[in-house]
Every structure is written in structure tokens, then in C-alpha cells.
Design a protein around this motif. Structure first.
Motif, PDB file in Angstrom:
ATOM      1  N   ALA A   1       0.845  -1.193   0.000  1.00 57.99           N
ATOM      2  CA  ALA A   1       0.000   0.000   0.000  1.00 57.99           C
ATOM      3  C   ALA A   1       0.879   1.240   0.000  1.00 57.99           C
ATOM      4  CB  ALA A   1      -0.901   0.010   1.231  1.00 57.99           C
ATOM      5  N   ARG A   2       0.411   2.259  -0.686  1.00 55.02           N
ATOM      6  CA  ARG A   2       1.126   3.541  -0.689  1.00 55.02           C
ATOM      7  C   ARG A   2       0.733   4.333   0.542  1.00 55.02           C
ATOM      8  NH1 ARG A   2       1.116   6.073  -6.673  1.00 55.02           N
ATOM      9  NH2 ARG A   2       1.555   7.914  -5.410  1.00 55.02           N
ATOM     10  N   LEU A   3       1.692   5.024   1.116  1.00 49.00           N
ATOM     11  CA  LEU A   3       1.439   5.822   2.311  1.00 49.00           C
ATOM     12  C   LEU A   3       0.685   7.108   2.006  1.00 49.00           C
ATOM     13  CD1 LEU A   3       4.764   5.381   4.284  1.00 49.00           C
ATOM     14  CD2 LEU A   3       2.545   4.323   4.736  1.00 49.00           C
TER      15      LEU A   3
ATOM     16  N   ALA B   1      10.212  -0.796  -9.405  1.00 44.14           N
ATOM     17  CA  ALA B   1      11.286  -0.484  -8.454  1.00 44.14           C
ATOM     18  C   ALA B   1      11.195  -1.387  -7.228  1.00 44.14           C
ATOM     19  CB  ALA B   1      11.219   0.986  -8.053  1.00 44.14           C
ATOM     20  N   HIS B   2       9.990  -1.611  -6.730  1.00 42.41           N
ATOM     21  CA  HIS B   2       9.781  -2.480  -5.568  1.00 42.41           C
ATOM     22  C   HIS B   2      10.264  -3.895  -5.865  1.00 42.41           C
ATOM     23  CE1 HIS B   2       7.570  -4.640  -2.402  1.00 42.41           C
ATOM     24  NE2 HIS B   2       7.578  -3.486  -1.751  1.00 42.41           N
TER      25      HIS B   2
ATOM     26  N   ALA C   1      15.532  -5.155   1.076  1.00 45.46           N
ATOM     27  CA  ALA C   1      14.350  -5.779   1.674  1.00 45.46           C
ATOM     28  C   ALA C   1      14.606  -6.327   3.069  1.00 45.46           C
ATOM     29  CB  ALA C   1      13.842  -6.884   0.767  1.00 45.46           C
ATOM     30  N   VAL C   2      15.846  -6.624   3.407  1.00 41.59           N
ATOM     31  CA  VAL C   2      16.125  -7.228   4.715  1.00 41.59           C
ATOM     32  C   VAL C   2      16.647  -6.230   5.749  1.00 41.59           C
ATOM     33  CG1 VAL C   2      16.493  -9.527   3.763  1.00 41.59           C
ATOM     34  CG2 VAL C   2      18.448  -8.008   4.082  1.00 41.59           C
TER      35      VAL C   2
ATOM     36  N   ARG D   1      10.673   2.284   2.284  1.00 40.41           N
ATOM     37  CA  ARG D   1      10.883   3.678   2.709  1.00 40.41           C
ATOM     38  C   ARG D   1      11.160   4.572   1.505  1.00 40.41           C
ATOM     39  NH1 ARG D   1      12.733   4.853   8.427  1.00 40.41           N
ATOM     40  NH2 ARG D   1      13.347   6.753   7.401  1.00 40.41           N
ATOM     41  N   LEU D   2      11.998   4.096   0.600  1.00 42.94           N
ATOM     42  CA  LEU D   2      12.341   4.858  -0.597  1.00 42.94           C
ATOM     43  C   LEU D   2      11.115   5.133  -1.463  1.00 42.94           C
ATOM     44  CD1 LEU D   2      14.569   5.990  -2.567  1.00 42.94           C
ATOM     45  CD2 LEU D   2      14.582   3.717  -3.584  1.00 42.94           C
TER      46      LEU D   2
END
Length: 172
Positions: free
Chosen positions: A123-125, A138-139, A149-150, A162-163
Motif C-alpha cells: 500500500a502507498r502511504l 522499483a519495488h 528488503a532485509v 521507505r524509498l
């Protein structure tokens, strides 16, 4: 004997940003003890739908996606355990398929096939309904690189989340 490290405390200064764990990801002035559950700072519930997904569910969803990609690649390229070039071709196809499937499904639906099985989604913030294909690509690529991811923060968000301004939440 001269050393750049005059005392052990100096080591923590230059390694603390990545070895100190999730607390190192706090913004200056933030208090980690004030947060009672993962996602509280983001306005997410403590449990149930919309809460931050657990690390195990996220990892298992990625594993399911990789298995699905490998099976599809096996239909395209004949695997031969005795031929390293054939195995490399199958692995390359498998990675490409996983990246393509995750990009399309996360971009337009918010979840990959493995995420759907485990009841989690990206989900987008900022509240946008779709993650979108650019963020999803990108994800997916950053997830494939493993390191972003870790390494996660107190909200269980990886560096890639976060990015991109995203968070992985539960759907059920």
C-alpha cells in the motif's frame, strides 16, 4: 602503534547506522519507546486488516512467487541438471518472470500471487489506490536485490519501502 580507532566507541559511530538495527532508522528527535506497535507512527492499526505484515509472511510470499516463476520458466525452457547453460537459462527466465509478474500484479492490484495467498498487499502511504507500475517495478527489482528488503525500520518497512513510500499490510 597508530590506529584510526582510538577507542571501541568509535566503531559504533561509523557502523551504528546499519548495525544498530531498526532503531538506527529513526529520524532525529524520534523516540522509539513511544511507539507501541509496528505501524503506529504511520497511523496503522496494531492488528487485523491494514496492520503491518509480519516479516515471515512477506518472505514466504516472495518464496511462493519464486516457485511460481520457476514452474512457469520450466514450461518455457527445458531444465537439464547436467547442462549448466540450460539451468542458467531456466534461472534467468525464472527471475525475469518473477519480476514481470510482481511488477504487473503489484502495480495494478497491490499484491503478487504469493501475497494474495498469504493475505498481504503493498500500500502507498500517500493514500493512492494503485501502487503503479513504476513503483511496482522499483519495488520488485529492489526486493530481488535482497539487501534493501532485509534492512528494515521500527515499522517493519524495508529500505525499498521507505524509498518508495510504501508499506506491506495485511488484508485479512
Amino acid at each position: 602503534m597508530s590506529s584510526d580507532l582510538a577507542y571501541p566507541g568509535q566503531v559504533s559511530r561509523w557502523t551504528g547506522s546499519w548495525l544498530s538495527g531498526p532503531r538506527a532508522a529513526l529520524e532525529p528527535g524520534e523516540d522509539a519507546d513511544a511507539q507501541q506497535w509496528r505501524g503506529q507512527r504511520l497511523g496503522l492499526p496494531e492488528s487485523g486488516p491494514g496492520s503491518v505484515a509480519a516479516t515471515g509472511r512477506r518472505a514466504f510470499a516472495l518464496l511462493l512467487d519464486c516457485v511460481i516463476g520457476g514452474l512457469i520458466a520450466g514450461l518455457i525452457v527445458h531444465a537439464n541438471l547436467n547442462d549448466s547453460s540450460a539451468m542458467l537459462a531456466q534461472n534467468t527466465w525464472g527471475i525475469g518472470i518473477v519480476l514481470a509478474v510482481r511488477t504487473v500484479t503489484i502495480g495494478f492490484f497491490g499484491f503478487s500471487p504469493g501475497m494474495a495467498v498469504l493475505g498481504i498487499r503493498v500500500a502507498r502511504l500517500d493514500g493512492a489506490a494503485l501502487v503503479g507500475p513504476v513503483r511496482a517495478l522499483a519495488h520488485s527489482v529492489l526486493t530481488a536485490l535482497i539487501i534493501p528488503a532485509v534492512i528494515w525500520d521500527l515499522d517493519n518497512r524495508g529500505l525499498h519501502d521507505r524509498l518508495l513510500g510504501t508499506v506491506v499490510v495485511t488484508t485479512r
